[in-house]
Design a protein around this motif. Structure first.
Motif, PDB file in Angstrom:
ATOM      1  N   PHE A 177       0.851  -1.191   0.000  1.00  6.69           N
ATOM      2  CA  PHE A 177       0.000   0.000   0.000  1.00  6.69           C
ATOM      3  C   PHE A 177       0.886   1.240   0.000  1.00  6.69           C
ATOM      4  CE2 PHE A 177      -1.567   3.527   2.629  1.00  6.69           C
ATOM      5  CZ  PHE A 177      -2.594   3.966   1.806  1.00  6.69           C
ATOM      6  N   CYS A 178       0.592   2.164  -0.896  1.00  5.66           N
ATOM      7  CA  CYS A 178       1.270   3.459  -0.909  1.00  5.66           C
ATOM      8  C   CYS A 178       0.224   4.559  -0.976  1.00  5.66           C
ATOM      9  CB  CYS A 178       2.194   3.604  -2.126  1.00  5.66           C
ATOM     10  SG  CYS A 178       3.633   2.513  -2.118  1.00  5.66           S
ATOM     11  N   PRO A 179       0.457   5.668  -0.294  1.00  5.83           N
ATOM     12  CA  PRO A 179      -0.419   6.823  -0.490  1.00  5.83           C
ATOM     13  C   PRO A 179      -0.404   7.237  -1.957  1.00  5.83           C
ATOM     14  CG  PRO A 179       0.991   7.130   1.425  1.00  5.83           C
ATOM     15  CD  PRO A 179       1.511   5.919   0.707  1.00  5.83           C
ATOM     16  N   TRP A 180      -1.538   7.699  -2.433  1.00  6.56           N
ATOM     17  CA  TRP A 180      -1.654   8.171  -3.808  1.00  6.56           C
ATOM     18  C   TRP A 180      -1.182   9.612  -3.858  1.00  6.56           C
ATOM     19  CZ3 TRP A 180      -6.940   7.387  -6.768  1.00  6.56           C
ATOM     20  CH2 TRP A 180      -6.674   7.209  -8.134  1.00  6.56           C
ATOM     21  N   ASP A 181      -0.339   9.917  -4.804  1.00  5.34           N
ATOM     22  CA  ASP A 181       0.202  11.266  -4.936  1.00  5.34           C
ATOM     23  C   ASP A 181      -0.809  12.135  -5.683  1.00  5.34           C
ATOM     24  OD1 ASP A 181       1.760  13.491  -5.034  1.00  5.34           O
ATOM     25  OD2 ASP A 181       3.328  12.648  -6.306  1.00  5.34           O
ATOM     26  N   CYS A 182      -1.644  12.823  -4.911  1.00  2.00           N
ATOM     27  CA  CYS A 182      -2.726  13.619  -5.483  1.00  2.00           C
ATOM     28  C   CYS A 182      -2.543  15.095  -5.173  1.00  2.00           C
ATOM     29  CB  CYS A 182      -4.081  13.165  -4.922  1.00  2.00           C
ATOM     30  SG  CYS A 182      -4.506  11.446  -5.313  1.00  2.00           S
ATOM     31  N   GLU A 183      -3.176  15.924  -5.977  1.00  2.00           N
ATOM     32  CA  GLU A 183      -3.196  17.345  -5.681  1.00  2.00           C
ATOM     33  C   GLU A 183      -3.899  17.575  -4.348  1.00  2.00           C
ATOM     34  OE1 GLU A 183      -5.180  19.212  -8.924  1.00  2.00           O
ATOM     35  OE2 GLU A 183      -3.638  18.690 -10.401  1.00  2.00           O
ATOM     36  N   GLU A 184      -3.553  18.656  -3.676  1.00  4.59           N
ATOM     37  CA  GLU A 184      -4.153  18.923  -2.372  1.00  4.59           C
ATOM     38  C   GLU A 184      -5.651  19.145  -2.469  1.00  4.59           C
ATOM     39  OE1 GLU A 184      -2.157  21.126   0.698  1.00  4.59           O
ATOM     40  OE2 GLU A 184      -0.438  21.454  -0.622  1.00  4.59           O
ATOM     41  N   GLU A 185      -6.112  19.724  -3.561  1.00  2.00           N
ATOM     42  CA  GLU A 185      -7.538  19.938  -3.767  1.00  2.00           C
ATOM     43  C   GLU A 185      -7.911  19.508  -5.177  1.00  2.00           C
ATOM     44  OE1 GLU A 185      -8.723  23.887  -2.887  1.00  2.00           O
ATOM     45  OE2 GLU A 185      -7.849  23.898  -0.867  1.00  2.00           O
ATOM     46  N   TYR A 186      -8.952  18.692  -5.275  1.00  2.65           N
ATOM     47  CA  TYR A 186      -9.447  18.277  -6.584  1.00  2.65           C
ATOM     48  C   TYR A 186     -10.868  17.768  -6.414  1.00  2.65           C
ATOM     49  CZ  TYR A 186      -8.274  13.592  -4.846  1.00  2.65           C
ATOM     50  OH  TYR A 186      -8.190  12.442  -4.089  1.00  2.65           O
ATOM     51  N   GLU A 187     -11.596  17.723  -7.503  1.00  2.00           N
ATOM     52  CA  GLU A 187     -12.983  17.267  -7.463  1.00  2.00           C
ATOM     53  C   GLU A 187     -13.118  15.827  -7.912  1.00  2.00           C
ATOM     54  OE1 GLU A 187     -15.344  19.943  -9.725  1.00  2.00           O
ATOM     55  OE2 GLU A 187     -14.992  21.662  -8.408  1.00  2.00           O
ATOM     56  N   ASP A 188     -12.267  15.399  -8.817  1.00  2.33           N
ATOM     57  CA  ASP A 188     -12.374  14.048  -9.373  1.00  2.33           C
ATOM     58  C   ASP A 188     -10.973  13.495  -9.584  1.00  2.33           C
ATOM     59  OD1 ASP A 188     -12.948  11.728 -10.685  1.00  2.33           O
ATOM     60  OD2 ASP A 188     -13.824  12.655 -12.469  1.00  2.33           O
ATOM     61  N   HIS A 189     -10.643  12.408  -8.837  1.00  2.00           N
ATOM     62  CA  HIS A 189      -9.286  11.861  -8.962  1.00  2.00           C
ATOM     63  C   HIS A 189      -9.042  11.263 -10.335  1.00  2.00           C
ATOM     64  CE1 HIS A 189     -10.457   7.619  -8.818  1.00  2.00           C
ATOM     65  NE2 HIS A 189     -11.268   7.893  -7.815  1.00  2.00           N
ATOM     66  N   ALA A 190     -10.115  10.959 -11.057  1.00  2.00           N
ATOM     67  CA  ALA A 190      -9.959  10.409 -12.404  1.00  2.00           C
ATOM     68  C   ALA A 190      -9.581  11.490 -13.415  1.00  2.00           C
ATOM     69  CB  ALA A 190     -11.246   9.714 -12.839  1.00  2.00           C
ATOM     70  N   ARG A 191      -9.754  12.753 -13.016  1.00  2.00           N
ATOM     71  CA  ARG A 191      -9.373  13.847 -13.903  1.00  2.00           C
ATOM     72  C   ARG A 191      -7.873  13.817 -14.154  1.00  2.00           C
ATOM     73  NH1 ARG A 191      -7.579  18.880 -12.713  1.00  2.00           N
ATOM     74  NH2 ARG A 191      -8.066  18.622 -10.498  1.00  2.00           N
ATOM     75  N   GLU A 192      -7.485  14.003 -15.395  1.00  2.00           N
ATOM     76  CA  GLU A 192      -6.076  13.936 -15.760  1.00  2.00           C
ATOM     77  C   GLU A 192      -5.247  14.913 -14.927  1.00  2.00           C
ATOM     78  OE1 GLU A 192      -3.175  14.334 -19.679  1.00  2.00           O
ATOM     79  OE2 GLU A 192      -5.341  14.598 -19.858  1.00  2.00           O
ATOM     80  N   GLY A 193      -4.217  14.396 -14.268  1.00  2.54           N
ATOM     81  CA  GLY A 193      -3.327  15.235 -13.489  1.00  2.54           C
ATOM     82  C   GLY A 193      -3.672  15.345 -12.030  1.00  2.54           C
ATOM     83  N   ALA A 194      -4.854  14.888 -11.605  1.00  2.00           N
ATOM     84  CA  ALA A 194      -5.233  15.010 -10.195  1.00  2.00           C
ATOM     85  C   ALA A 194      -4.382  14.106  -9.312  1.00  2.00           C
ATOM     86  CB  ALA A 194      -6.715  14.693 -10.014  1.00  2.00           C
ATOM     87  N   CYS A 195      -4.129  12.892  -9.755  1.00  2.00           N
ATOM     88  CA  CYS A 195      -3.328  11.931  -8.996  1.00  2.00           C
ATOM     89  C   CYS A 195      -2.326  11.271  -9.937  1.00  2.00           C
ATOM     90  CB  CYS A 195      -4.213  10.866  -8.344  1.00  2.00           C
ATOM     91  SG  CYS A 195      -5.438  11.516  -7.183  1.00  2.00           S
ATOM     92  N   SER A 196      -1.124  11.016  -9.438  1.00  2.00           N
ATOM     93  CA  SER A 196      -0.085  10.474 -10.320  1.00  2.00           C
ATOM     94  C   SER A 196       0.858   9.560  -9.561  1.00  2.00           C
ATOM     95  CB  SER A 196       0.716  11.606 -10.967  1.00  2.00           C
ATOM     96  OG  SER A 196       1.299  12.424  -9.962  1.00  2.00           O
ATOM     97  N   GLY A 197       0.541   8.292  -9.512  1.00  2.00           N
ATOM     98  CA  GLY A 197       1.456   7.315  -8.945  1.00  2.00           C
ATOM     99  C   GLY A 197       1.547   7.346  -7.433  1.00  2.00           C
ATOM    100  N   PRO A 198       2.506   6.600  -6.880  1.00  4.13           N
ATOM    101  CA  PRO A 198       2.607   6.455  -5.425  1.00  4.13           C
ATOM    102  C   PRO A 198       3.478   7.509  -4.758  1.00  4.13           C
ATOM    103  CG  PRO A 198       4.190   5.000  -6.475  1.00  4.13           C
ATOM    104  CD  PRO A 198       3.459   5.713  -7.592  1.00  4.13           C
ATOM    105  N   VAL A 199       3.179   7.751  -3.487  1.00  3.66           N
ATOM    106  CA  VAL A 199       4.097   8.496  -2.622  1.00  3.66           C
ATOM    107  C   VAL A 199       5.007   7.447  -1.991  1.00  3.66           C
ATOM    108  CG1 VAL A 199       4.321  10.004  -0.612  1.00  3.66           C
ATOM    109  CG2 VAL A 199       2.375  10.274  -2.166  1.00  3.66           C
ATOM    110  N   VAL A 200       6.211   7.284  -2.526  1.00  2.00           N
ATOM    111  CA  VAL A 200       7.061   6.164  -2.104  1.00  2.00           C
ATOM    112  C   VAL A 200       7.769   6.421  -0.779  1.00  2.00           C
ATOM    113  CG1 VAL A 200       7.424   5.249  -4.419  1.00  2.00           C
ATOM    114  CG2 VAL A 200       8.948   7.022  -3.556  1.00  2.00           C
TER     115      VAL A 200
END
Length: 321
Positions: A177-200
């Motif tokens: 399990f890794c945290p998802w590297d997401c923007e601090e604020e977003y409406e839809d994680h499926a939106r391009e660029g909102a989340c990108s890979g793991p926080v390793v």
């Protein structure tokens, strides 16, 4: 975990129960058995000919002399470029693990030659997972610290690693399990660029399962093909997930993990105020958190550095704590 399906299951489902009655369960069964076989495909042989043999021998001797036999463990590998701020986070991890009864494995010496230094992290993890008796391992980086010294991290397994997204979600297949590297604020994680890979910098591994070690070996195998950059570990692990989608799980947990203001594990990276001066950023955090600052100041007195010969003793972050 291993599939509960037996070899005869699909054969039993093939027995007709009326026109077309067996087709859907049969398809599901064949798919599941194929997945089960894929889960346990052999990892390609890795000669590890870029090992620093004496260094590997030393870490193996450490593991033999000081067995890792707690239920939970924390692994922290410090790179040469991280020493300045590792001085501030290593004492916190040592104290945190002692308070909660976790094993703490700290590695500073490089085990590899001719590679970018960050590959020492999965290489060390291979050695640790081979020898530890842990149930789960939390693998952190030097830019991460325990924000809540009183709260253990093991709840993350049930709350996030085994989180069910839907009723039939097979959470038992998850090895990492890794945290998802997401923007601090977003409406839809499926939106391009909102989340990108793991926080390793703060991933959890199901240490008791040999498949977790297989996944780390696959991760490490990418060292020769990954693009040489500071993102190479993240990109390589994401590639392993693409090929083992149900065994590595991401979830956006930034309120708890992965940001400077996270409540459980705080992680520090570039920001507008401090730039890449992570020591200053972490130092400011310690100045604002008295309990953390006292632990670090005590550890940084002459002769007490946990980094030993690998780090230089510096003045306390804040002398009046």
């Amino acid at each position: 975990s291993r599939s509960h399906l037996e070899l005869g299951t699909c054969e039993r489902l093939m027995q007709p129960r009326g026109h077309g009655a067996f087709r859907w369960p049969l398809i599901m069964c064949i798919t599941s058995l194929g997945l089960a076989r894929r889960l346990y495909d052999a990892v390609p042989h890795d000669p590890m000919d870029d090992d620093d043999a004496p260094a590997v021998a030393r870490v193996r001797r450490r593991l033999q002399e000081g067995p890792l036999n707690a239920t939970y463990g924390v692994v922290l590998v410090v790179l040469p470029s991280e020493l300045s701020y590792a001085e501030l986070t290593v004492p916190l991890w040592s104290e945190y693990c002692a308070r909660h009864g976790y094993d703490f494995f700290l590695q500073v010496e490089q085990l590899t030659t001719g590679l970018r230094p960050e590959w020492n992290k999965p290489r060390t993890l291979i050695e640790v997972l081979e020898k530890s008796e842990w149930r789960y391992a939390l693998v952190v980086h030097a830019n991460t610290l325990p924000a809540n010294l009183k709260k253990g991290w093991e709840y993350v397994v049930k709350a996030h690693m085994r989180h069910k997204r839907y009723k039939n979600d097979e959470t038992g297949h998850r090895m990492v399990f890794c945290p998802w590297d997401c923007e601090e604020e977003y409406e839809d994680h499926a939106r391009e660029g909102a989340c990108s890979g793991p926080v390793v910098s703060s991933c959890v591994f199901w240490a008791k399962k040999s498949r977790s070690l297989d996944l780390v070996r696959l991760w490490y195998l990418n060292r020769h093909t990954a693009v040489a950059s500071e993102q190479s570990l993240k990109q390589a692990l994401h590639k392993v997930k693409d090929e083992n989608w149900d065994q590595i799980y991401y979830k956006d947990v930034q309120k708890e993990i992965g940001r400077p203001r996270s409540s459980l594990l705080a992680t520090f990276a570039y920001d507008d105020k401090h730039g890449w001066d992570l020591r200053a950023h972490i130092g400011e955090y310690l100045a604002q958190h008295q309990a953390h600052g006292k632990i670090v100041n005590a550890a940084m007195q002459p002769g007490k550095s946990l980094l030993g010969k690998f780090g230089k003793t510096s003045p306390p972050v804040r002398s009046d704590l």
